[in-house]
Design an enzyme around this catalytic site. Sequence first.
Site, PDB file in Angstrom:
ATOM      1  N   ASP A   1     -20.188  14.262  41.191  1.00 24.18           N
ATOM      2  CA  ASP A   1     -21.264  13.984  40.249  1.00 24.18           C
ATOM      3  C   ASP A   1     -20.858  14.651  38.918  1.00 24.18           C
ATOM      4  O   ASP A   1     -20.048  15.579  38.906  1.00 24.18           O
ATOM      5  CB  ASP A   1     -22.555  14.591  40.808  1.00 24.18           C
TER       6      ASP A   1
ATOM      7  N   ASP B   1     -23.171  15.431  35.741  1.00 26.69           N
ATOM      8  CA  ASP B   1     -24.114  16.373  35.112  1.00 26.69           C
ATOM      9  C   ASP B   1     -24.687  17.353  36.134  1.00 26.69           C
ATOM     10  O   ASP B   1     -25.251  16.950  37.148  1.00 26.69           O
ATOM     11  CB  ASP B   1     -25.256  15.599  34.447  1.00 26.69           C
TER      12      ASP B   1
HETATM   13 MG   LIG Z   1     -26.238  15.936  38.809  1.00 25.80          MG
END
Ligand SMILES: [Mg+2]
Length: 504
Positions: free
Chosen positions: A339, A341
């Site tokens: 992932d 962010d």
């Molecule tokens: Mg995230």
Amino acid sequence: MARPGYSVVVPTVGRPALDRVLEPLLDATEDAPEAVVVVDDRPPGAAAGAAVTARPGVRVLRSGGRGPAAARDVGWRAVGSEWVVFLDDDVVPPADWTVRLAADLADLPDHVAGSQGTIEVPPPEGRRPTDAEHATLGLAGAAWITADMAYRRSVLALVGGFDRRFRRAYREDTDIALRVLDAGYGLVRGERVTVHPLRDPGPLHSLRSQAGNADDVLMRRLHGPHWRERVGEPRGRFRRHALTTAALAGAAAAAARAAAGRSGWGPAAALGGLWSALTAEFAWHRVARGPRTPGETAAMAATSALIPPLACYHRAAGEWRHRGARPHRDRPVKAVLFDRDGTLVHDVPYNGDPSEVRPVAGARAALDLVRAAGLPLGVVSNQSGIARGLITRDQVDAVNARVEELLGPFDTWRVCAHGDADGCACRKPRPGLILDAAADLGVAPEECVVIGDIGADVDAARAAGARSVLVPTPRTRPQETAAAPATAPDLRTAVRRALRGAAA
Ligand SMILES: [Mg+2]
Ligand SMILES: [Zn+2]
């Protein structure tokens, strides 16, 4: 009696009988299911068959034409009940099915992980069944088939769900049953009955079904040579087919020698005679138990000559395809997906500014561990800010380029630009980003580990059949951390776990 909750999962390719499956579930006034999930496994854009549309009380999910094993995984991973019941999309559960199912599941001891419904296939009236109908009638005696099979959800998770190397509706159910038994659990037969209407898939079915010989090779690789005995299935006719095919090939070779004057015609005649006798015996076996009409007899004569070499071909293809096949759960990690962010970089909501990119501590070193191990790596990122008009795709690309500047190259970037309301297949917790990234990297989803910071990352991995490690941040909700199968305090530890295959 304690009646545990259950959900029903019905994989479908849009067969019109689906309504008859759902009717008793949706009409139930007693012991109704917690959820009814229909998994549409037609490939994206496929128009064949009836439309699968959501109706009240039914969730429709898509599994993208990846076969019944993947479809069942998508279904059971989307529900939260204690039990999951798989029904085929062409069975007819009677009106009291829910009540009888609930009685079957009530008070089952913890070590019993599965309950099989009895499948009844009504025989044809006033005649003997055709060869193709015999295939459907065989369902009635088969063990642990998913036409009506309940499993504890926790045990499905424990064994890692269905094995997608079984791509057709064949053997994937026997395979998971054996893995559940291997894990130390018991399977029982319940009292409920489900009707499977008699179908005649036509005389070519006997030829198409020979592809199952390749699946049987995988069964032997995974479960050893005695797996048929464990499920009470009689030995197939493969040895006889191999002998028939060898006689045919030998006769052809001997005939070629005789024609070239290098030997007499005796060996060719003898081997040809053996082939004829074996083929005639096989054809008679199939005709004798059938209606013996001229059409059926002609079809049996023709297909009985074709089946043995076809069986050998699929067997050889299976030996090649499944050479070195490893157990479902021990498959090596071949790629790591991150992932963005909150995982690789500090989360700046809807960030469109490359100068705001700040990697988390140790990110570069963690990623370099993956690169040093020779594994490809990718990013799977929800960017709903694009759909909301808060940022542009170009800004997201500029931010991603800055991430690569700071953290080194990634082998694939997969970004979902949709919002929650779009209902796309890619937005996490849906599995699309992970499936696409795995395809980009040329690995199976089961061979990927997803590292993320929230429950949606873990759920997306689960839905795709991938493993996951959660690295909680202050924004991660405690219940997400508690529900994650594997967690790590920081990115570097998460990567170490992923590379050791210790992700769950
Ligand atoms: Mg995230
Ligand atoms: Zn999307």
